[in-house]
Design a protein around this motif. Structure first.
Motif, PDB file in Angstrom:
ATOM      1  N   GLU A 166       0.814  -1.225   0.000  1.00  0.00           N
ATOM      2  CA  GLU A 166       0.000   0.000   0.000  1.00  0.00           C
ATOM      3  C   GLU A 166       0.848   1.277   0.000  1.00  0.00           C
ATOM      4  OE1 GLU A 166      -4.072  -1.298   2.217  1.00  0.00           O
ATOM      5  OE2 GLU A 166      -2.429  -0.780   3.564  1.00  0.00           O
ATOM      6  N   ILE A 167       2.168   1.109   0.001  1.00  0.00           N
ATOM      7  CA  ILE A 167       3.070   2.267   0.096  1.00  0.00           C
ATOM      8  C   ILE A 167       3.792   2.472  -1.241  1.00  0.00           C
ATOM      9  CG2 ILE A 167       5.049   3.285   1.317  1.00  0.00           C
ATOM     10  CD1 ILE A 167       2.576   2.788   3.099  1.00  0.00           C
ATOM     11  N   ILE A 168       3.453   3.560  -1.931  1.00  0.00           N
ATOM     12  CA  ILE A 168       4.105   3.876  -3.205  1.00  0.00           C
ATOM     13  C   ILE A 168       5.068   5.033  -2.965  1.00  0.00           C
ATOM     14  CG2 ILE A 168       3.701   4.439  -5.649  1.00  0.00           C
ATOM     15  CD1 ILE A 168       1.780   2.273  -4.840  1.00  0.00           C
ATOM     16  N   PHE A 169       6.313   4.881  -3.375  1.00  0.00           N
ATOM     17  CA  PHE A 169       7.231   6.010  -3.309  1.00  0.00           C
ATOM     18  C   PHE A 169       7.050   6.888  -4.544  1.00  0.00           C
ATOM     19  CE2 PHE A 169       9.995   3.429  -0.340  1.00  0.00           C
ATOM     20  CZ  PHE A 169       9.833   4.288   0.737  1.00  0.00           C
ATOM     21  N   THR A 170       6.978   8.196  -4.277  1.00  0.00           N
ATOM     22  CA  THR A 170       6.826   9.179  -5.352  1.00  0.00           C
ATOM     23  C   THR A 170       7.886  10.260  -5.130  1.00  0.00           C
ATOM     24  OG1 THR A 170       5.294  10.496  -4.036  1.00  0.00           O
ATOM     25  CG2 THR A 170       4.322   8.797  -5.457  1.00  0.00           C
ATOM     26  N   ARG A 171       7.779  11.354  -5.885  1.00  0.00           N
ATOM     27  CA  ARG A 171       8.719  12.459  -5.650  1.00  0.00           C
ATOM     28  C   ARG A 171       8.285  13.312  -4.466  1.00  0.00           C
ATOM     29  NH1 ARG A 171       9.332  16.643  -9.471  1.00  0.00           N
ATOM     30  NH2 ARG A 171       7.298  16.085 -10.254  1.00  0.00           N
ATOM     31  N   ASN A 172       6.991  13.477  -4.293  1.00  0.00           N
ATOM     32  CA  ASN A 172       6.471  14.371  -3.257  1.00  0.00           C
ATOM     33  C   ASN A 172       4.951  14.231  -3.203  1.00  0.00           C
ATOM     34  OD1 ASN A 172       5.646  15.753  -5.623  1.00  0.00           O
ATOM     35  ND2 ASN A 172       7.536  16.938  -5.598  1.00  0.00           N
ATOM     36  N   ALA A 173       4.325  14.962  -2.305  1.00  0.00           N
ATOM     37  CA  ALA A 173       2.870  14.879  -2.156  1.00  0.00           C
ATOM     38  C   ALA A 173       2.173  15.261  -3.470  1.00  0.00           C
ATOM     39  CB  ALA A 173       2.394  15.791  -1.022  1.00  0.00           C
ATOM     40  N   THR A 174       2.712  16.254  -4.158  1.00  0.00           N
ATOM     41  CA  THR A 174       2.110  16.685  -5.432  1.00  0.00           C
ATOM     42  C   THR A 174       2.039  15.527  -6.414  1.00  0.00           C
ATOM     43  OG1 THR A 174       2.911  18.932  -5.137  1.00  0.00           O
ATOM     44  CG2 THR A 174       2.398  18.273  -7.385  1.00  0.00           C
ATOM     45  N   GLU A 175       3.139  14.793  -6.550  1.00  0.00           N
ATOM     46  CA  GLU A 175       3.128  13.670  -7.486  1.00  0.00           C
ATOM     47  C   GLU A 175       2.167  12.580  -7.005  1.00  0.00           C
ATOM     48  OE1 GLU A 175       6.781  12.271  -9.607  1.00  0.00           O
ATOM     49  OE2 GLU A 175       6.278  10.393  -8.614  1.00  0.00           O
ATOM     50  N   SER A 176       2.110  12.375  -5.692  1.00  0.00           N
ATOM     51  CA  SER A 176       1.199  11.368  -5.142  1.00  0.00           C
ATOM     52  C   SER A 176      -0.244  11.688  -5.513  1.00  0.00           C
ATOM     53  CB  SER A 176       1.324  11.313  -3.614  1.00  0.00           C
ATOM     54  OG  SER A 176       2.642  10.983  -3.237  1.00  0.00           O
ATOM     55  N   LEU A 177      -0.620  12.959  -5.361  1.00  0.00           N
ATOM     56  CA  LEU A 177      -1.995  13.364  -5.652  1.00  0.00           C
ATOM     57  C   LEU A 177      -2.274  13.290  -7.150  1.00  0.00           C
ATOM     58  CD1 LEU A 177      -2.017  16.294  -3.090  1.00  0.00           C
ATOM     59  CD2 LEU A 177      -3.475  14.259  -2.966  1.00  0.00           C
ATOM     60  N   ASN A 178      -1.292  13.647  -7.949  1.00  0.00           N
ATOM     61  CA  ASN A 178      -1.455  13.524  -9.405  1.00  0.00           C
ATOM     62  C   ASN A 178      -1.610  12.070  -9.820  1.00  0.00           C
ATOM     63  OD1 ASN A 178      -1.129  16.043 -11.324  1.00  0.00           O
ATOM     64  ND2 ASN A 178       0.052  16.467  -9.466  1.00  0.00           N
ATOM     65  N   LEU A 179      -0.888  11.187  -9.129  1.00  0.00           N
ATOM     66  CA  LEU A 179      -0.999   9.761  -9.434  1.00  0.00           C
ATOM     67  C   LEU A 179      -2.456   9.309  -9.263  1.00  0.00           C
ATOM     68  CD1 LEU A 179       1.457   7.015  -8.109  1.00  0.00           C
ATOM     69  CD2 LEU A 179      -0.945   6.548  -8.526  1.00  0.00           C
ATOM     70  N   VAL A 180      -3.068   9.728  -8.147  1.00  0.00           N
ATOM     71  CA  VAL A 180      -4.463   9.338  -7.901  1.00  0.00           C
ATOM     72  C   VAL A 180      -5.368   9.930  -8.985  1.00  0.00           C
ATOM     73  CG1 VAL A 180      -6.382   9.382  -6.275  1.00  0.00           C
ATOM     74  CG2 VAL A 180      -4.041   9.197  -5.410  1.00  0.00           C
ATOM     75  N   ALA A 181      -5.153  11.225  -9.299  1.00  0.00           N
ATOM     76  CA  ALA A 181      -6.024  11.891 -10.272  1.00  0.00           C
ATOM     77  C   ALA A 181      -5.885  11.260 -11.654  1.00  0.00           C
ATOM     78  CB  ALA A 181      -5.715  13.383 -10.329  1.00  0.00           C
ATOM     79  N   TYR A 182      -4.657  10.966 -12.050  1.00  0.00           N
ATOM     80  CA  TYR A 182      -4.453  10.414 -13.400  1.00  0.00           C
ATOM     81  C   TYR A 182      -4.837   8.942 -13.483  1.00  0.00           C
ATOM     82  CZ  TYR A 182      -2.544  14.614 -15.401  1.00  0.00           C
ATOM     83  OH  TYR A 182      -2.431  15.887 -15.881  1.00  0.00           O
ATOM     84  N   SER A 183      -4.463   8.158 -12.476  1.00  0.00           N
ATOM     85  CA  SER A 183      -4.714   6.721 -12.574  1.00  0.00           C
ATOM     86  C   SER A 183      -6.135   6.363 -12.126  1.00  0.00           C
ATOM     87  CB  SER A 183      -3.681   5.958 -11.735  1.00  0.00           C
ATOM     88  OG  SER A 183      -4.047   4.610 -11.621  1.00  0.00           O
ATOM     89  N   TRP A 184      -6.440   6.631 -10.855  1.00  0.00           N
ATOM     90  CA  TRP A 184      -7.789   6.318 -10.373  1.00  0.00           C
ATOM     91  C   TRP A 184      -8.820   7.193 -11.081  1.00  0.00           C
ATOM     92  CZ3 TRP A 184     -11.600   9.241  -8.153  1.00  0.00           C
ATOM     93  CH2 TRP A 184     -12.705   8.516  -7.672  1.00  0.00           C
ATOM     94  N   GLY A 185      -8.501   8.476 -11.201  1.00  0.00           N
ATOM     95  CA  GLY A 185      -9.457   9.445 -11.743  1.00  0.00           C
ATOM     96  C   GLY A 185      -9.878   9.119 -13.155  1.00  0.00           C
ATOM     97  N   ARG A 186      -8.914   8.853 -14.025  1.00  0.00           N
ATOM     98  CA  ARG A 186      -9.245   8.608 -15.424  1.00  0.00           C
ATOM     99  C   ARG A 186      -9.971   7.289 -15.631  1.00  0.00           C
ATOM    100  NH1 ARG A 186      -6.586  12.503 -14.758  1.00  0.00           N
ATOM    101  NH2 ARG A 186      -6.274  14.238 -16.198  1.00  0.00           N
TER     102      ARG A 186
END
Lengths: 407, 143
Positions: free
Chosen positions: A83-103
């Motif tokens: 359940e733990i994904i490493f990203t660059r920062n919180a911004t990238e984490s939130l974009n990941l959700v928007a792009y992957s889950w969101g789309r």
């Protein structure tokens, strides 16, 4: 609990800038020696491309990286390292959700609800998603002190609301939102809740299972760790169903000319060579926080916040944004000074080696909502001390005179 | 006054607290807005141009002391000049910001020379240039 860890002496930057009063901790924190040395040791003794090589050094890099993920998993109370994904920062984490889950899950007519005080990083990804999909973006409003109520949330949710995005602690008000209660309300409505933990995870104990959030995003650099490492927590059953965000190396199992099967969680979301140096630095930061203890961190930060708050209130023409109780501020004190633009406040303070932030703090919609152009912000961390507050207050009290006013 | 008290200098403080050209300009022949997106500052610049001469000018809007004083000083400098002269001064101001200006050119900028030191702070360059940048785009749009 090791109280010696509260001291600035553990932070090498203050050996170089002996006179520096650093009050921009919400933007990024300074790094303790143990974190800097851990990253240094990784690159001296353990560096290879993790998860790739079949030789000893690569295995040790992989172990260091995996062990950092385990530390994060325990730190926020997740069920599994999947359940733990490493990203660059919180911004990238939130974009990941928007792009992957969101789309994959949002379609025309759906509603997305976003708290109006959100940082641009938790607002623009939803705005873009809504535009792209023909979904409706709605804002949950707070009062002038940054208070969000359960009633307002219930009223704002509809059967079309697929997602609610809110920070646990706002980067302007410093106010702690009742995420657990909000998560229950959302789930009863069939709505997912995304929590931006950038300002909370460094300062208070956060347990994702207790909170019941579906996603939590935070940045390492705001919690003693290096820049360029961040985390996305997501509930495993959601992550399982989500398509990859970025594609490339390390996120596939098999790849052919016309298709691919994706790697298991969490690697499905970590395309390309990972930031292992950043991850081990984050691990060292979590160890530092663990040894110090959140009880000590919160006690110290609350004391300093109260001290600054009370003295700011004594200065004429100074207005603090948010609640009238320092306990609601969690080290974040945004303010205005009548007749002095926040840019000038920050520049004059800088001339006395007091570092604060000025501007809209990446929250333009909130500033419009509050009816102010921009604000100045002092933000504390446990390694600040009484002297820092005194120097800040002295500089603040002198601002208007230095700008040419009589008082 | 101690050294740190002279941080902005008297010229700048005075133009910020008592701007001469900060008002509406009902007879304006052209008007445009300039925005500094990084800090949210914005100004609206109005000029009254007849036969290529800037006969009057004014600004409104919100911004920090550097942006406000710089705009006020700019108007003081360009009112009564031709649009070509104003363009030339904008060019000189830009050179000053880039630290490429000569002594004699600096004299042409008169009070705007007070911005020379502030402009060495990278974070404030945009503030100092806001008025001038807006002027350049206004002249661009209006020949």
């Amino acid at each position: 609990m090791n109280e010696a860890l509260l001291s600035k002496a553990n932070f090498p930057v203050f050996e170089v800038y002996k006179n520096l009063v650093y009050l921009d901790n919400s933007a990024t924190q300074q790094k303790p020696r143990s974190v800097i040395e851990r990253v240094d040791r990784y690159y001296r003794e353990e560096n290879a491309n993790p998860m790739r090589g079949l030789y000893g050094l690569s295995v040790s890099a992989t172990e260091a990286y995996d062990s950092a993920r385990e530390a994060v998993c325990k730190f926020i109370g997740a069920d599994s390292t999947r359940e733990i994904i490493f990203t660059r920062n919180a911004t990238e984490s939130l974009n990941l959700v928007a792009y992957s889950w969101g789309r994959a899950n949002i379609s025309e007519g759906d509603e997305l609800l976003v708290a109006i005080s959100e940082h641009h990083s938790d607002l623009l990804p939803w705005q873009i998603l809504a535009k792209e999909k023909g979904a409706v973006l709605k804002y949950l409003e707070c009062d002038q002190t940054g208070l969000y109520t359960a009633e307002a949330l219930r009223a704002a949710l509809s059967e079309k609301t697929k997602l609610f995005a809110i920070a646990q602690i706002s980067n302007i008000f410093g106010r702690l939102n009742p995420i657990k209660e909000f998560a229950e309300i959302c789930h009863a409505n069939g709505t997912l809740i995304v929590c931006d933990g950038a300002q909370s995870v460094p300062h208070i104990p956060v347990d994702v299972k207790d909170l019941g959030v579906d996603f939590l995003a935070f940045s390492g650099h705001k919690m003693l760790a290096p820049m360029g490492i961040g985390v996305l927590y997501g509930r495993e059953e959601l992550l399982e169903k989500m398509p990859p965000f970025l594609s490339g190396g390390e996120m596939i199992e098999y790849v052919t000319l016309c298709g691919a099967t994706y790697a298991e969680l969490p690697h499905k979301f970590e395309a390309g060579t990972v930031n292992a140096g950043g991850a081990v630095g984050l691990h060292a930061a979590i160890d530092y926080i663990g040894e110090l203890g959140f009880e000590a961190i919160e006690k110290r930060e609350n004391e300093l916040t109260a001290l600054a708050f009370e003295q700011m209130k004594q200065i004429p023409y100074v207005h603090i944004i948010g609640a009238d109780d320092p306990a609601e501020h969690h080290g974040i004190l945004a303010f205005t000074v009548e007749g002095v633009h926040p840019h000038d406040i920050a520049a004059l303070m800088d001339s006395q080696d007091v570092a604060i932030r000025a501007g809209h703090h990446c929250a333009q919609p909130l500033h419009r909502h509050l009816g102010v152009q921009s604000t100045a912000r002092a933000s504390l961390a446990f390694y600040n001390d009484e002297q820092d507050i005194e120097r800040f207050i002295t500089a603040l009290g002198d601002l208007r005179r230095r700008m040419g006013y009589g008082t | 006054m101690g050294l740190e008290d002279n941080f902005y200098g008297e010229v700048l403080l005075d133009h910020n607290l008592h701007p001469v050209h900060r008002h509406d300009l009902p007879c304006a022949t052209c008007r445009t807005d300039g925005v500094n997106p990084s800090c949210g500052d914005d100004i609206s610049l109005s000029l009254e141009i007849h036969d290529g001469i800037i006969e009057n000018g004014a600004f409104t809007g919100v911004g920090c002391a550097v942006s406000q004083a710089s705009a006020d000083i700019m108007l003081e400098l360009i009112i009564g000049k031709t649009t070509d002269e104003a363009r030339h001064l904008a060019h000189l101001f830009d050179k000053m910001i880039r630290s490429e200006i000569t002594e004699s050119e600096l004299e042409e900028l008169e009070e705007a020379g007070a911005l020379q030191n502030v402009s060495k702070m990278p974070a404030r360059v945009k503030c100092a240039k806001l008025g001038w940048r807006t002027l350049e785009s206004l002249l661009e749009e209006n020949g």
